[in-house]
Scaffold this active site. Structure first.
Site, PDB file in Angstrom:
ATOM      1  N   HIS A   1      34.765  42.625  45.162  1.00 41.07           N
ATOM      2  CA  HIS A   1      35.111  42.364  46.561  1.00 41.07           C
ATOM      3  C   HIS A   1      35.491  43.644  47.305  1.00 41.07           C
ATOM      4  CE1 HIS A   1      38.288  40.901  49.562  1.00 41.07           C
ATOM      5  NE2 HIS A   1      37.145  40.414  49.997  1.00 41.07           N
TER       6      HIS A   1
ATOM      7  N   HIS B   1      36.673  47.410  56.363  1.00 40.86           N
ATOM      8  CA  HIS B   1      37.369  46.134  56.525  1.00 40.86           C
ATOM      9  C   HIS B   1      38.513  46.254  57.517  1.00 40.86           C
ATOM     10  CE1 HIS B   1      39.782  42.584  55.785  1.00 40.86           C
ATOM     11  NE2 HIS B   1      38.775  42.060  55.114  1.00 40.86           N
TER      12      HIS B   1
END
EC number: 4.6.1.-
Length: 270
Positions: free
Chosen positions: A2, A38
């Site tokens: 991830h 992110h």
């Protein structure tokens, strides 16, 4: 694996046992894919701010997935692009798809000439942005590489009602290569109710789903729960934890890490 947003993390996650990585893609105001980034907040226990320019990251990813390259990882077979289209207007989705396809064609697929070999999942957070898929597909056709769509699959990542997701795919003209994600940041708990619905759709004779994956799973107990629910994939911050559970006697007979010879668009029948 991830949130793999820096090139150096590709080696790190694959060396821990990941056969797939997920990478965040942020867009500028003209719908160009700009950074693999992110930002804050992100999963607990992770650094939220690692980044590359998108096209630079694609170059590193290409090397990691091109046989014969010094950086090649045979094990890395699938990449999920978590497309952060929330910054765009709905009417920019088509353009985002077009620009994404051009970037991948140039920097990852090397214009169709011995580029990276990994399968790609375009993961879209908003059902209203289904035209991103249309733009992507039409661009590869226009650029005379429609065959690269064989390497591309889709996911709507907003935990929407399964029936609503099916409608969005219908509008986009998608009839296969569908991964269905379900999940939440590792800072919060989420049950498996919707995962079970997705698995039931996958296993029904008229479902639209080919594979179901669950995110973000960092603990052995939640890994076992997800495997028991019948998922095809697990997204994690700790690939070594998942690898450990897969080696337990309860799971070795039924599960293994997928390789390049496995078809990620084919529903597994056991």
């Amino acid at each position: 694996g991830h949130m793999v947003n820096a090139i150096a993390q590709i080696d790190e996650f694959v060396n821990l046992g990941a056969n797939s990585i997920e990478t965040d893609v942020s867009f500028d105001k003209n719908a160009n894919p700009e950074y693999t980034y992110h930002g804050i907040p992100c999963d607990c226990g992770r650094t939220c701010t690692k980044w590359e320019y998108f096209n630079t990251f694609l170059g590193g990813l290409r090397k990691a997935t091109t046989p014969g390259d010094s950086k090649y990882h045979e094990k890395l077979v699938l990449v999920v692009f978590d497309l952060k289209t929330g910054s765009l207007y709905d009417n920019q989705a088509y353009d985002a798809g077009t620009k994404l396809a051009k970037s991948l064609l140039q920097n990852y697929w090397n214009k169709g000439n011995n580029g990276g070999r990994a399968y790609i999942v375009l993961s879209i957070p908003n059902l209203d942005h289904y035209k991103l898929i249309t733009g992507f597909k039409e661009t590869l056709t226009k650029e005379e590489h429609p065959e690269l769509m064989d390497k591309v699959g889709y996911d709507f990542s907003g935990n929407d009602d399964i029936g609503d997701v099916a409608k969005a795919y219908k509008k986009a003209g998608v009839t296969g290569h569908v991964w269905q994600s379900d999940g939440i940041t590792n800072c919060l708990l989420r049950g498996l109710d919707r995962v079970r619905k997705a698995v039931a759709n996958r296993d029904s004779s008229n479902g639209y789903i080919n594979k179901v994956y669950y995110w973000t799973v960092d603990k052995r107990a939640s890994t076992r729960d997800a495997l028991d629910a019948g998922v095809d994939g697990i997204m994690t911050n700790y690939p070594d934890v998942i690898a450990d559970v897969l080696s337990e006697s309860a799971y070795t007979a039924k599960f293994r890490i997928a390789t390049y010879d496995d078809n990620p668009w084919e529903t597994f029948k056991n």
